[in-house]
Design an enzyme around this catalytic site. Structure first.
Site, PDB file in Angstrom:
ATOM      1  N   HIS A 256      87.048   0.183  10.071  1.00 30.67           N
ATOM      2  CA  HIS A 256      86.303   1.699   9.798  1.00 30.67           C
ATOM      3  C   HIS A 256      86.123   2.219  10.926  1.00 30.67           C
ATOM      4  O   HIS A 256      84.688   2.451  10.711  1.00 30.67           O
ATOM      5  CB  HIS A 256      85.188   0.488   8.910  1.00 30.67           C
ATOM      6  N   ASP A 319      84.541  -5.819   8.858  1.00 34.54           N
ATOM      7  CA  ASP A 319      85.153  -6.406   7.191  1.00 34.54           C
ATOM      8  C   ASP A 319      86.443  -5.154   6.799  1.00 34.54           C
ATOM      9  O   ASP A 319      86.225  -4.791   7.958  1.00 34.54           O
ATOM     10  CB  ASP A 319      84.151  -5.991   6.148  1.00 34.54           C
ATOM     11  N   GLU A 320      86.825  -5.511   6.586  1.00 38.90           N
ATOM     12  CA  GLU A 320      88.072  -5.476   5.887  1.00 38.90           C
ATOM     13  C   GLU A 320      89.434  -4.134   6.726  1.00 38.90           C
ATOM     14  O   GLU A 320      89.591  -3.303   6.862  1.00 38.90           O
ATOM     15  CB  GLU A 320      87.250  -4.005   4.554  1.00 38.90           C
ATOM     16  N   GLY A 321      89.367  -5.663   7.387  1.00 41.17           N
ATOM     17  CA  GLY A 321      90.577  -4.731   8.917  1.00 41.17           C
ATOM     18  C   GLY A 321      92.050  -5.158   7.775  1.00 41.17           C
ATOM     19  O   GLY A 321      92.975  -5.607   7.154  1.00 41.17           O
ATOM     20  N   GLU A 371      84.398 -11.477   7.316  1.00 35.23           N
ATOM     21  CA  GLU A 371      85.264 -11.222   7.729  1.00 35.23           C
ATOM     22  C   GLU A 371      85.150 -12.299   9.548  1.00 35.23           C
ATOM     23  O   GLU A 371      85.991 -12.850  10.220  1.00 35.23           O
ATOM     24  CB  GLU A 371      86.336 -10.211   7.933  1.00 35.23           C
TER      25      GLU A 371
END
Length: 678
Positions: A256, A319-321, A371
């Site tokens: 992000h 998060d959300e890698g 995560e």
């Protein structure tokens, strides 16, 4: 026969539930206190009312009490003789006596309990800390009521304390910037419902929203000119602290992160050039974890930021890698091989441990999304769970502190009931006392892809008040009907502290109607809602940072009361067969049936409304079907199979969204059709 038995059972359940609820008079506040007893007398309010403040307190409490007195005066129109409450003037009135032992620290776990007693001739509020006094003053204000003779407070004994110590709201200021006035009015609203954490999501792919003196290229290249100066951050933190609210910063790394590289391209894992991301989604750019320059930067930048944010906790996102850039970068792959780092997940863990070391140097405790929980992470970090309760429970069993956000994503337009029934720790969950203690509480999350400052409040409130009750009140407080009655009232009271949901909707409707009469659009908008979840992104419109957020879907509210009341009346009719209920339903359906002609006239004057014309037409047809069914039910007739089939086709058409909005009475009309077809 079995179906009739079900209705009888439900009716008896409702009856006995009502009798049980009436055994204890309900208190009309939100959140519900831990313990309370309503008495029969009342404290009548007049111009002589005022506060006496005792104890070892500082200016913060005097200012808070003064604001409460002014809000009370504004609400009642009474000319109180007491003006500004100061240390010198704090003992001029004995009608409301506040006794506070000390000024509390605005830190995790500080005592927020209080005891409020209202008798016919005196009110007393006692607490260990001024934070407890603040929470009690908000309960006191909500208790105000009136009759034909004037304003009064019901007599009550309250002993109150929060269920969870971390009760927060995350506001995303990166996707769309939210100026200081938006943040401050939401801080006041948080205090009103006893929340105690404001989590600011300050960076993402679209921007980094804080001024840096060490790296001025950040505000120059990463913000489009919209960011908080350091002085504004200090002002927000102080403003929140004076209301007993902690401010937690979040800089979402290593993913992000596109916006960072517009200013710091050498820290990226892939060559640029980089510009601010204008679209929504998960993207590949990521910090390079294999170079020391990355950690040197964060050491200096976080060293600067911790001076602005005094709270003990500091959020790094995580998060959300996506593995793409790390996997394709030969330097990173060589680094992983040299250091025996087997995979991308382990590389992420290495990065987090390096960041943790920096934060620890600055006496901060790290917070991150699910995560960041990787092997080898120490247990003094906090896991913010977006994946669900099971993830929260598992981390608690492993020794980690956690807060729950799954089920509290208020940007997804789910109902207040959905959030309210999302108990962070259901009574059925079996955890050891130490494990339970590690579950600190939770946060509502307001992601900002689809909001701007003018409709942000309507997405946060009043549903966040319901979440606040879930975090504060005992688990046994879970009556849905009571919750909605009190939520509707708190929605009105929130205007007192500046929340603009109702006011701004009226303005948005005027604009949508091109300054013509808004009545027809208001009639429509009271029974429609934005589509739920993330489906708005997949319905033929590509949203970006700069697309318009001024359409009907943006003015529409989540969980609209008119539609909710209609559905409830249908459910009540199916249980009781009360013909009078059908008359109430008839009135609304008649209005909705006739409303489409007015909408068509409006569209000719304001083309922006054209996209909801099919929705309005479907609503008119659905309402006509509903009226026909009610006529059959009133006359004790049975709906023919062919007529039922045609009506159900109308129902199915009415389920289709238009303009990313959907009709919220469809399920109720469908129930009536099925009932008439029996």
């Amino acid at each position: 026969m079995r179906q009739n038995f079900k209705y009888v059972f439900v009716l008896l359940f409702v009856l006995f539930s009502t009798l049980s609820a009436n055994d204890k008079k309900e208190i009309n506040v939100m959140p519900i206190p831990a313990k309370y007893e309503l008495l029969d007398s009342k404290f009548k309010l007049d111009n002589n009312f005022g506060f006496t403040v005792k104890g070892n307190v500082d200016e913060r409490l005097y200012q808070y009490a003064t604001r409460v007195l002014r809000r009370l005066s504004g609400r009642t129109g009474l000319f109180f003789k007491q003006d500004v409450i100061t240390k010198q003037s704090a003992n001029q009135n004995n009608l409301f006596v506040i006794d506070c032992k000390k000024s509390g620290k605005v830190v995790l776990g500080e005592n927020e309990s209080y005891e409020l007693k209202i008798n016919y001739n005196i009110i007393t509020l006692n607490a260990e800390t001024d934070l407890g006094i603040m929470r009690g003053l908000e309960t006191f204000l909500q208790l105000l009521t009136n009759d034909k003779d004037g304003y009064y407070f019901p007599s009550v004994n309250i002993q109150d304390n929060p269920r969870f110590k971390w009760r927060g709201l995350m506001i995303d200021v990166s996707r769309h910037f939210m100026p200081v006035d938006v943040i401050k009015r939401n801080i006041d609203a948080l205090a009103m419902v006893k929340m105690n954490v404001l989590h600011l999501h300050l960076s993402d792919n679209q921007s980094v929203r804080v001024e840096s003196k060490l790296f001025p290229q950040i505000q120059q290249n990463c913000t489009d000119g919209e960011y908080f100066t350091q002085e504004q951050i200090k002002d927000i933190v102080l403003y929140a602290s004076n209301r007993g609210i902690r401010v937690i910063p979040e800089f979402d790394i290593p993913w992000h992160s596109t916006a960072w590289f517009a200013a710091l391209p050498k820290l990226a894992s892939a060559p640029g050039p980089y510009t601010l991301e204008r679209n929504w989604g998960v993207f590949d750019p990521v910090f390079n974890p294999a170079i020391e320059e990355t950690y040197d930067f964060f050491d200096k930048f976080f060293g600067e930021m911790v001076k602005l944010f005094p709270d003990e906790y500091f959020h790094i996102g995580g998060d959300e890698g996506t593995p793409k850039h790390w996997s394709e970068n030969t330097q990173i792959q060589a680094f992983m091989k040299k250091n025996n780092i087997p995979d991308i997940q382990a590389m992420h863990n290495y990065f987090n441990l390096r960041i943790l070391k920096i934060l620890t140097k600055y006496n901060k405790k790290m917070v991150g999304w699910d995560e960041i929980l990787q092997p080898g992470m120490p247990t003094n970090i906090v896991i913010q769970s977006w994946r669900g309760q099971q993830s929260l429970f598992e981390s608690a069993k492993k020794g980690y502190m956690g807060i729950l956000s799954a089920g509290y994503y208020i940007d997804l337009i789910q109902s207040a009931e959905f959030h309210y029934l999302n108990n962070p720790v259901p009574d059925s969950v079996k955890l050891q006392p130490a494990e339970l203690d590690r579950i600190l509480g939770g946060e509502a999350t307001m992601w900002a892809e689809l909001v701007t400052p003018e409709n942000e409040d309507s997405r946060i409130w009043p549903r966040t008040a319901v979440i606040a009750e879930r975090f504060w009140s005992p688990s046994s407080v879970n009556d849905i009907n009571s919750m909605y009655q009190r939520m509707d009232r708190i929605n009105f009271l929130l205007e007192e502290v500046g929340i603009c949901s109702i006011k701004n909707q009226e303005m948005m409707l005027r604009r949508l109607c091109n300054n013509n009469n808004t009545k027809a659009l208001k009639t429509l908008i009271d029974v429609i809602e934005p589509v739920k979840g993330y489906t708005r992104h997949s319905q033929g419109v590509k949203y970006t940072t700069y697309t318009p957020y001024t359409r009907v879907v943006d003015a529409a509210f989540p969980d609209v009361k008119t539609a909710r009341d209609f559905r409830n009346k249908v459910d009540e009719y199916l249980i009781t067969k009360n013909i009078d209920i059908l008359k109430d339903l008839t009135n609304l359906l008649t209005t909705l049936k006739n409303n489409h002609l007015e909408i068509k006239n409006l569209i000719s004057l304001s083309p922006i409304l054209k996209e909801i014309e099919p929705l309005s037409l479907n609503l008119s047809k659905l309402s006509l079907a509903g009226l026909d069914v009610i006529n059959i039910l009133e006359n004790g007739q049975k709906l023919s199979a062919s007529a039922k089939s045609e009506m159900l086709k109308t129902v199915e058409n009415s389920k289709k969204p238009y303009g990313q909005t959907e009709i919220m009475i469809v399920s109720a009309v469908e129930k009536l059709i099925n009932e008439a077809g029996k």
